[in-house]
Every structure is written in C-alpha cells, then in structure tokens.
Design an enzyme around this catalytic site. Structure first.
Site, PDB file in Angstrom:
ATOM      1  N   HIS A 179       0.846  -1.046  -0.129  1.00 52.93           N
ATOM      2  CA  HIS A 179       0.071  -0.114  -0.014  1.00 52.93           C
ATOM      3  C   HIS A 179       0.879   1.107   0.053  1.00 52.93           C
ATOM      4  O   HIS A 179       1.832   1.095   0.491  1.00 52.93           O
ATOM      5  CB  HIS A 179      -0.827   0.010   1.340  1.00 52.93           C
ATOM      6  CG  HIS A 179      -2.218  -0.928   1.123  1.00 52.93           C
ATOM      7  ND1 HIS A 179      -3.004  -0.720   0.032  1.00 52.93           N
ATOM      8  CD2 HIS A 179      -2.564  -1.812   1.895  1.00 52.93           C
ATOM      9  CE1 HIS A 179      -4.009  -1.671   0.361  1.00 52.93           C
ATOM     10  NE2 HIS A 179      -3.842  -2.477   1.212  1.00 52.93           N
ATOM     11  N   CYS A 235       0.056   2.918  -4.565  1.00 52.39           N
ATOM     12  CA  CYS A 235      -0.634   3.902  -4.825  1.00 52.39           C
ATOM     13  C   CYS A 235       0.248   5.278  -4.716  1.00 52.39           C
ATOM     14  O   CYS A 235       0.929   5.331  -3.701  1.00 52.39           O
ATOM     15  CB  CYS A 235      -1.905   4.173  -4.181  1.00 52.39           C
ATOM     16  SG  CYS A 235      -3.130   3.178  -4.550  1.00 52.39           S
TER      17      CYS A 235
END
Length: 252
Positions: A179, A235
């Site tokens: 992440h 991301c």
C-alpha cells in the site's frame, strides 16, 4: 512371638500373637486391625530384583540421552544466514537488492499478490541479471527471520544496508509491493502539497515511510557511477523517491 500395637482410639498399648489379624482393646472396645510388615528380601532375592532394575535404569538413561541428543540437533536448526550477517570487513557486493512485499494479512485491507510479486522479482534478478541470492534481502510477513518482517524499522535498516559502501559500478535494486498513501507536506517542498508514503506492515502503530526519508536514505548517499533501480508498485508512488526531475508523458 507377639506383636505390640497401640489402640487407635484410646492409645492403650496392646499385645497380640504374631498370627493374629486383629485385636480388641480391653479398655475402650475398639477393634484394631494388625498390619504386618512384609519380611525383608534375602540378599539373593535382592540380587534378582536389582539386576533387572539396573538394566532397566541403564536402558532408560541411554534412551534419554539419545532423545536429548536428537532433540538438541533437530529442535532448532541453524538459521539461514542473510546479507545482514555479513562481516563489515568484506566489501559489499556489486549487485544487491532489497525486495519488500507487504500483504497486511491480519487486516481487512490485505493484499493478495505482493509476496508473489517479490518472488517473481527475485527470480528475474537471479536468473536473468546475475544477482546472487545471498545479496538479496527479501522482506515479507512469511519470513522466519524477524529482521526480515516488513516493519518500518526493518525496511529502514535494509534500505541503509542497500546503499552502504556503494561504489562506482554498483547496481542496486529497491522493489516494493504494498500500500501507498500520501499525507500533507509539512516541509512545503512538494508542488502538489502532499508527501507520498509507503506503508510498512506496522504503519498504524509506527507510522508510514515518507518520500523525504526514502530520498535521504537511498538516493542522497549514492556515489557517482552507482545505478539504482527503484520499482514501487503502490498508490501515489510516482514521486516516491522525491527526485529533482519528474517524467510527465503528457507534456512531451
């Protein structure tokens, strides 16, 4: 031959024949059972008993020793050495890599493919680009070495190892799959007003690793002629190294 006992109720001393099994107290009327001691074994009988017992004792002790030896050799096999165990007296390898895959398997936002990504990257580096397995640090939640669990502290330690002592001609790789987030830019050095981050497995407790720190750890220390490839599959990772120049395809 007589047997002398004491009454169980009134403690009166009583005398009974050797063959008697019980005796009634003349003072209180209590019936007292007579418990006879077993006759001691003869020396011959003792020998018959002791020899088998000695053999059994030796057998048990021998088995215990063998079990102890076997358990000692198999209970905790020596841990596999990793690049972090290398002596500081040896020059660092010319090709080395840090591959980090975080699955967050204990959380609701877990990722399924990150560990597989890391293993594929390791295969690519070793089979195609000549990296030696001993010069690659793999951080996942599946590692038995606690130093290779992708916590914030462990990732930072491994990134420092990656660039430590780097020299001209070295080829370094940092790969991250996990992440990524962003947070307000408190240093006011970002054009969009946000710092990009990567999320270690313990980021909720220890915090994220921001792009400023990644730059300071693996970009700024690079010597001239050192090549660093950083692949960050997360991301908000477009400017995760905080480099001076940004590739913007739409403006070409």
């Amino acid at each position: 031959m007589v047997i002398k006992i004491v009454c169980l109720r009134c403690r009166q001393k009583l005398t009974a024949p050797a063959y008697a099994e019980k005796i009634t107290c003349g003072k209180c009327g209590e019936v007292n059972p007579i418990i006879k001691k077993p006759s001691p074994a003869t020396s011959l009988e003792q020998g018959k008993i002791s020899k088998p017992m000695e053999k059994l004792k030796k057998l048990l002790l021998g088995n215990t020793q063998r079990l102890s030896d076997s358990s000692g050799s198999s209970s905790s096999p020596p841990s596999k050495l990793c690049a972090l165990d290398e002596s500081g007296n040896q020059p660092p390898a010319k090709k080395r890599a840090v591959l980090c895959g975080v699955s967050y398997k204990k959380w609701k936002y877990k990722l399924k493919g990150t560990i597989n990504d890391v293993m594929n990257m390791k295969t690519l580096l070793t089979q195609t680009y000549g990296f030696l397995e001993r010069n690659i640090l793999v951080l996942t939640e599946e590692e038995s070495d606690t130093r290779l669990i992708p916590t914030k502290a462990n990732i930072e330690t491994c990134l420092k190892w990656l660039v430590n002592g780097c020299q001209k001609g070295d080829s370094l790789v940092f790969y991250y799959s996990g992440h990524g987030l962003r947070q307000p830019d408190f240093n006011q050095d970002e054009r969009d007003g946000f710092d990009e981050t990567i999320c270690p497995v313990d980021f909720l407790r220890e915090g994220m690793i921001v792009d400023n720190d990644i730059y300071a750890t693996i970009v700024k220390p690079l010597s001239e002629g050192v090549t660093l490839h950083a692949i960050v599959d997360a991301c908000h990772s477009g400017t995760i190294l905080d480099l001076e120049h940004v590739y913007e395809r739409d403006k070409l």
